[in-house]
Design a protein around this motif. Structure first.
Motif, PDB file in Angstrom:
ATOM      1  N   LEU A  44       0.845  -1.186   0.000  1.00  0.00           N
ATOM      2  CA  LEU A  44       0.000   0.000   0.000  1.00  0.00           C
ATOM      3  C   LEU A  44       0.884   1.241   0.000  1.00  0.00           C
ATOM      4  CD1 LEU A  44      -2.888   1.232   0.323  1.00  0.00           C
ATOM      5  CD2 LEU A  44      -2.578   1.009   2.798  1.00  0.00           C
ATOM      6  N   CYS A  45       0.563   2.199  -0.865  1.00  0.00           N
ATOM      7  CA  CYS A  45       1.338   3.442  -0.879  1.00  0.00           C
ATOM      8  C   CYS A  45       0.413   4.644  -0.712  1.00  0.00           C
ATOM      9  CB  CYS A  45       2.201   3.559  -2.128  1.00  0.00           C
ATOM     10  SG  CYS A  45       1.346   3.759  -3.683  1.00  0.00           S
ATOM     11  N   LEU A  46       1.015   5.738  -0.293  1.00  0.00           N
ATOM     12  CA  LEU A  46       0.318   6.996  -0.082  1.00  0.00           C
ATOM     13  C   LEU A  46       1.015   8.062  -0.913  1.00  0.00           C
ATOM     14  CD1 LEU A  46      -1.682   8.861   1.480  1.00  0.00           C
ATOM     15  CD2 LEU A  46       0.049   8.990   3.295  1.00  0.00           C
ATOM     16  N   ASP A  47       0.258   8.717  -1.776  1.00  0.00           N
ATOM     17  CA  ASP A  47       0.790   9.788  -2.615  1.00  0.00           C
ATOM     18  C   ASP A  47       0.195  11.103  -2.124  1.00  0.00           C
ATOM     19  OD1 ASP A  47       1.832  11.366  -4.636  1.00  0.00           O
ATOM     20  OD2 ASP A  47       1.067  10.134  -6.286  1.00  0.00           O
ATOM     21  N   LEU A  48       0.930  11.782  -1.204  1.00  0.00           N
ATOM     22  CA  LEU A  48       0.501  13.083  -0.686  1.00  0.00           C
ATOM     23  C   LEU A  48       0.907  14.169  -1.674  1.00  0.00           C
ATOM     24  CD1 LEU A  48       1.466  12.962   3.104  1.00  0.00           C
ATOM     25  CD2 LEU A  48      -0.827  12.984   2.152  1.00  0.00           C
ATOM     26  N   PHE A  49       0.137  15.233  -1.741  1.00  0.00           N
ATOM     27  CA  PHE A  49       0.407  16.292  -2.724  1.00  0.00           C
ATOM     28  C   PHE A  49       0.493  15.634  -4.105  1.00  0.00           C
ATOM     29  CE2 PHE A  49       2.607  17.299   1.262  1.00  0.00           C
ATOM     30  CZ  PHE A  49       2.022  18.498   1.612  1.00  0.00           C
ATOM     31  N   ASP A  71      -4.754  15.241  -2.503  1.00  0.00           N
ATOM     32  CA  ASP A  71      -4.391  16.589  -2.939  1.00  0.00           C
ATOM     33  C   ASP A  71      -5.536  17.502  -2.538  1.00  0.00           C
ATOM     34  OD1 ASP A  71      -2.106  17.533  -5.288  1.00  0.00           O
ATOM     35  OD2 ASP A  71      -3.639  18.973  -4.678  1.00  0.00           O
ATOM     36  N   LYS A  72      -5.248  18.768  -2.304  1.00  0.00           N
ATOM     37  CA  LYS A  72      -6.309  19.677  -1.881  1.00  0.00           C
ATOM     38  C   LYS A  72      -6.889  20.491  -3.033  1.00  0.00           C
ATOM     39  CE  LYS A  72      -3.468  23.570  -0.322  1.00  0.00           C
ATOM     40  NZ  LYS A  72      -3.134  24.432   0.806  1.00  0.00           N
ATOM     41  N   HIS A  73      -6.280  20.415  -4.197  1.00  0.00           N
ATOM     42  CA  HIS A  73      -6.728  21.206  -5.339  1.00  0.00           C
ATOM     43  C   HIS A  73      -7.724  20.422  -6.200  1.00  0.00           C
ATOM     44  CE1 HIS A  73      -3.892  24.339  -4.404  1.00  0.00           C
ATOM     45  NE2 HIS A  73      -2.924  23.446  -4.344  1.00  0.00           N
ATOM     46  N   PRO A  74      -8.901  21.009  -6.473  1.00  0.00           N
ATOM     47  CA  PRO A  74      -9.919  20.307  -7.274  1.00  0.00           C
ATOM     48  C   PRO A  74      -9.426  19.870  -8.654  1.00  0.00           C
ATOM     49  CG  PRO A  74     -10.823  22.326  -6.310  1.00  0.00           C
ATOM     50  CD  PRO A  74      -9.354  22.320  -6.010  1.00  0.00           C
ATOM     51  N   LYS A  75      -8.605  20.712  -9.308  1.00  0.00           N
ATOM     52  CA  LYS A  75      -8.102  20.336 -10.643  1.00  0.00           C
ATOM     53  C   LYS A  75      -7.198  19.107 -10.558  1.00  0.00           C
ATOM     54  CE  LYS A  75      -8.222  24.917 -12.784  1.00  0.00           C
ATOM     55  NZ  LYS A  75      -7.420  26.015 -13.327  1.00  0.00           N
ATOM     56  N   ALA A  76      -6.418  19.005  -9.496  1.00  0.00           N
ATOM     57  CA  ALA A  76      -5.556  17.837  -9.315  1.00  0.00           C
ATOM     58  C   ALA A  76      -6.403  16.586  -9.094  1.00  0.00           C
ATOM     59  CB  ALA A  76      -4.600  18.053  -8.143  1.00  0.00           C
ATOM     60  N   ARG A  97      -9.775  14.590  -1.645  1.00  0.00           N
ATOM     61  CA  ARG A  97      -9.468  16.021  -1.681  1.00  0.00           C
ATOM     62  C   ARG A  97      -9.374  16.463  -0.231  1.00  0.00           C
ATOM     63  NH1 ARG A  97     -13.083  21.106  -3.104  1.00  0.00           N
ATOM     64  NH2 ARG A  97     -11.419  22.646  -2.911  1.00  0.00           N
ATOM     65  N   ALA A  98      -8.153  16.708   0.215  1.00  0.00           N
ATOM     66  CA  ALA A  98      -7.932  17.042   1.624  1.00  0.00           C
ATOM     67  C   ALA A  98      -6.568  17.698   1.795  1.00  0.00           C
ATOM     68  CB  ALA A  98      -7.996  15.772   2.470  1.00  0.00           C
ATOM     69  N   ASP A  99      -6.432  18.388   2.907  1.00  0.00           N
ATOM     70  CA  ASP A  99      -5.144  18.892   3.343  1.00  0.00           C
ATOM     71  C   ASP A  99      -4.262  17.683   3.671  1.00  0.00           C
ATOM     72  OD1 ASP A  99      -3.395  21.070   4.717  1.00  0.00           O
ATOM     73  OD2 ASP A  99      -3.697  19.514   6.244  1.00  0.00           O
ATOM     74  N   ALA A 100      -3.021  17.699   3.249  1.00  0.00           N
ATOM     75  CA  ALA A 100      -2.132  16.545   3.420  1.00  0.00           C
ATOM     76  C   ALA A 100      -1.926  16.163   4.880  1.00  0.00           C
ATOM     77  CB  ALA A 100      -0.785  16.826   2.750  1.00  0.00           C
ATOM     78  N   TYR A 101      -1.750  17.141   5.746  1.00  0.00           N
ATOM     79  CA  TYR A 101      -1.506  16.849   7.154  1.00  0.00           C
ATOM     80  C   TYR A 101      -2.741  16.209   7.793  1.00  0.00           C
ATOM     81  CZ  TYR A 101       0.416  17.426  11.834  1.00  0.00           C
ATOM     82  OH  TYR A 101       0.905  17.198  13.089  1.00  0.00           O
ATOM     83  N   PHE A 118       4.883   8.944  -0.580  1.00  0.00           N
ATOM     84  CA  PHE A 118       5.480   9.953  -1.450  1.00  0.00           C
ATOM     85  C   PHE A 118       5.124  11.334  -0.910  1.00  0.00           C
ATOM     86  CE2 PHE A 118       4.579   6.356  -4.361  1.00  0.00           C
ATOM     87  CZ  PHE A 118       5.863   6.117  -4.811  1.00  0.00           C
ATOM     88  N   LEU A 119       6.149  12.129  -0.600  1.00  0.00           N
ATOM     89  CA  LEU A 119       5.975  13.529  -0.174  1.00  0.00           C
ATOM     90  C   LEU A 119       6.592  14.406  -1.253  1.00  0.00           C
ATOM     91  CD1 LEU A 119       6.995  13.562   3.614  1.00  0.00           C
ATOM     92  CD2 LEU A 119       4.717  13.833   2.667  1.00  0.00           C
ATOM     93  N   ASP A 120       5.752  14.977  -2.092  1.00  0.00           N
ATOM     94  CA  ASP A 120       6.228  15.814  -3.187  1.00  0.00           C
ATOM     95  C   ASP A 120       5.429  17.121  -3.213  1.00  0.00           C
ATOM     96  OD1 ASP A 120       7.364  16.810  -5.483  1.00  0.00           O
ATOM     97  OD2 ASP A 120       6.435  15.356  -6.829  1.00  0.00           O
ATOM     98  N   PRO A 121       5.573  17.933  -2.153  1.00  0.00           N
ATOM     99  CA  PRO A 121       4.804  19.177  -2.064  1.00  0.00           C
ATOM    100  C   PRO A 121       5.415  20.284  -2.910  1.00  0.00           C
ATOM    101  CG  PRO A 121       6.260  19.002  -0.203  1.00  0.00           C
ATOM    102  CD  PRO A 121       6.442  17.738  -0.994  1.00  0.00           C
ATOM    103  N   PRO A 122       4.686  21.403  -3.034  1.00  0.00           N
ATOM    104  CA  PRO A 122       5.308  22.573  -3.677  1.00  0.00           C
ATOM    105  C   PRO A 122       6.575  22.951  -2.906  1.00  0.00           C
ATOM    106  CG  PRO A 122       2.958  22.931  -3.284  1.00  0.00           C
ATOM    107  CD  PRO A 122       3.323  21.660  -2.595  1.00  0.00           C
ATOM    108  N   TYR A 123       7.650  23.202  -3.620  1.00  0.00           N
ATOM    109  CA  TYR A 123       8.930  23.505  -2.979  1.00  0.00           C
ATOM    110  C   TYR A 123       8.819  24.730  -2.074  1.00  0.00           C
ATOM    111  CZ  TYR A 123      11.152  20.368  -6.407  1.00  0.00           C
ATOM    112  OH  TYR A 123      11.523  19.295  -7.170  1.00  0.00           O
ATOM    113  N   GLY A 124       9.434  24.615  -0.902  1.00  0.00           N
ATOM    114  CA  GLY A 124       9.508  25.726   0.026  1.00  0.00           C
ATOM    115  C   GLY A 124       8.216  26.039   0.770  1.00  0.00           C
ATOM    116  N   LYS A 125       7.192  25.214   0.619  1.00  0.00           N
ATOM    117  CA  LYS A 125       5.896  25.516   1.229  1.00  0.00           C
ATOM    118  C   LYS A 125       5.550  24.592   2.393  1.00  0.00           C
ATOM    119  CE  LYS A 125       4.449  28.284  -2.221  1.00  0.00           C
ATOM    120  NZ  LYS A 125       3.764  29.461  -2.335  1.00  0.00           N
TER     121      LYS A 125
END
Length: 184
Positions: A44-49, A71-76, A97-101, A118-125
């Motif tokens: 089982l894997c988890l793809d956050l962001f 992911d929290k963005h509707p388009k994603a 569709r949720a906040d990752a945390y 997988f943790l691949d968030p927007p850089y620096g955020k």
């Protein structure tokens, strides 16, 4: 953007429209999966962001039994659902569709434990330590589980954290850094 290997090899992935996401480059994805394990037998894997769902779909293509996409963005979310449907793998996925945390806490309440996160968030955020701490405290990672962190190459993550040790650190193209942790 395409699936690199496995059952879905060569299939094209739809990207999220606009500039709200940054897809993982195919060459980075290929290198990363050679480190993580070129092929899997269940798990089982988890793809956050998750963005387009590229990393989780790659894992499914290579034999992962199921993936939870967040992911929290509707388009994603719409793009992930389109990709899953076009590959006919909806039954191997859950999409939220949720906040990752908050999603980490929801997964813990359900008693889920992952082989790969997988943790691949927007850089620096994002504060990676906050996520690594939560994953540890909520016991979301199976023994020998792996956490993949993609970040700006200028951001340095520690070699050890809680019960995690670095499996691999690498920089790609001068801008992309990856740190892969394995549970001790």
């Amino acid at each position: 953007m395409r699936v690199i290997a496995g059952e879905l090899k060569g299939r094209q992935l739809k990207a999220v429209p606009g500039r709200s996401t940054r897809p993982t480059a195919d060459k980075v994805k290929e290198a990363v999966f050679q480190i993580l394990g070129p092929f899997f037998q269940d798990g089982l894997c988890l793809d956050l962001f998750a963005g387009s769902g590229s990393l989780g779909i790659e894992a499914i293509s290579r034999g992962m039994e199921k993936c939870v996409f967040v992911d929290k963005h509707p388009k994603a979310i719409h793009t992930i659902q389109q990709n899953l449907k076009s590959f006919n793998i909806e039954q191997k996925a859950e999409v939220f569709r949720a906040d990752a945390y908050r999603a980490l806490h929801a997964a813990a309440k359900r008693g889920l434990r992952f082989d790969i996160i997988f943790l691949d968030p927007p850089y620096g955020k994002v504060d990676y330590m906050k996520f690594l701490n939560a994953i540890n405290e909520l016991e979301l990672l199976n023994s020998n589980g792996i956490i993949y962190c993609e970040h700006d190459s200028n951001e340095i993550l520690p070699d050890e954290h809680c019960n995690l040790s670095v499996l691999k650190k690498e920089s790609y193209g001068g801008t992309i850094g990856i740190t892969i942790y394995k549970k001790k």
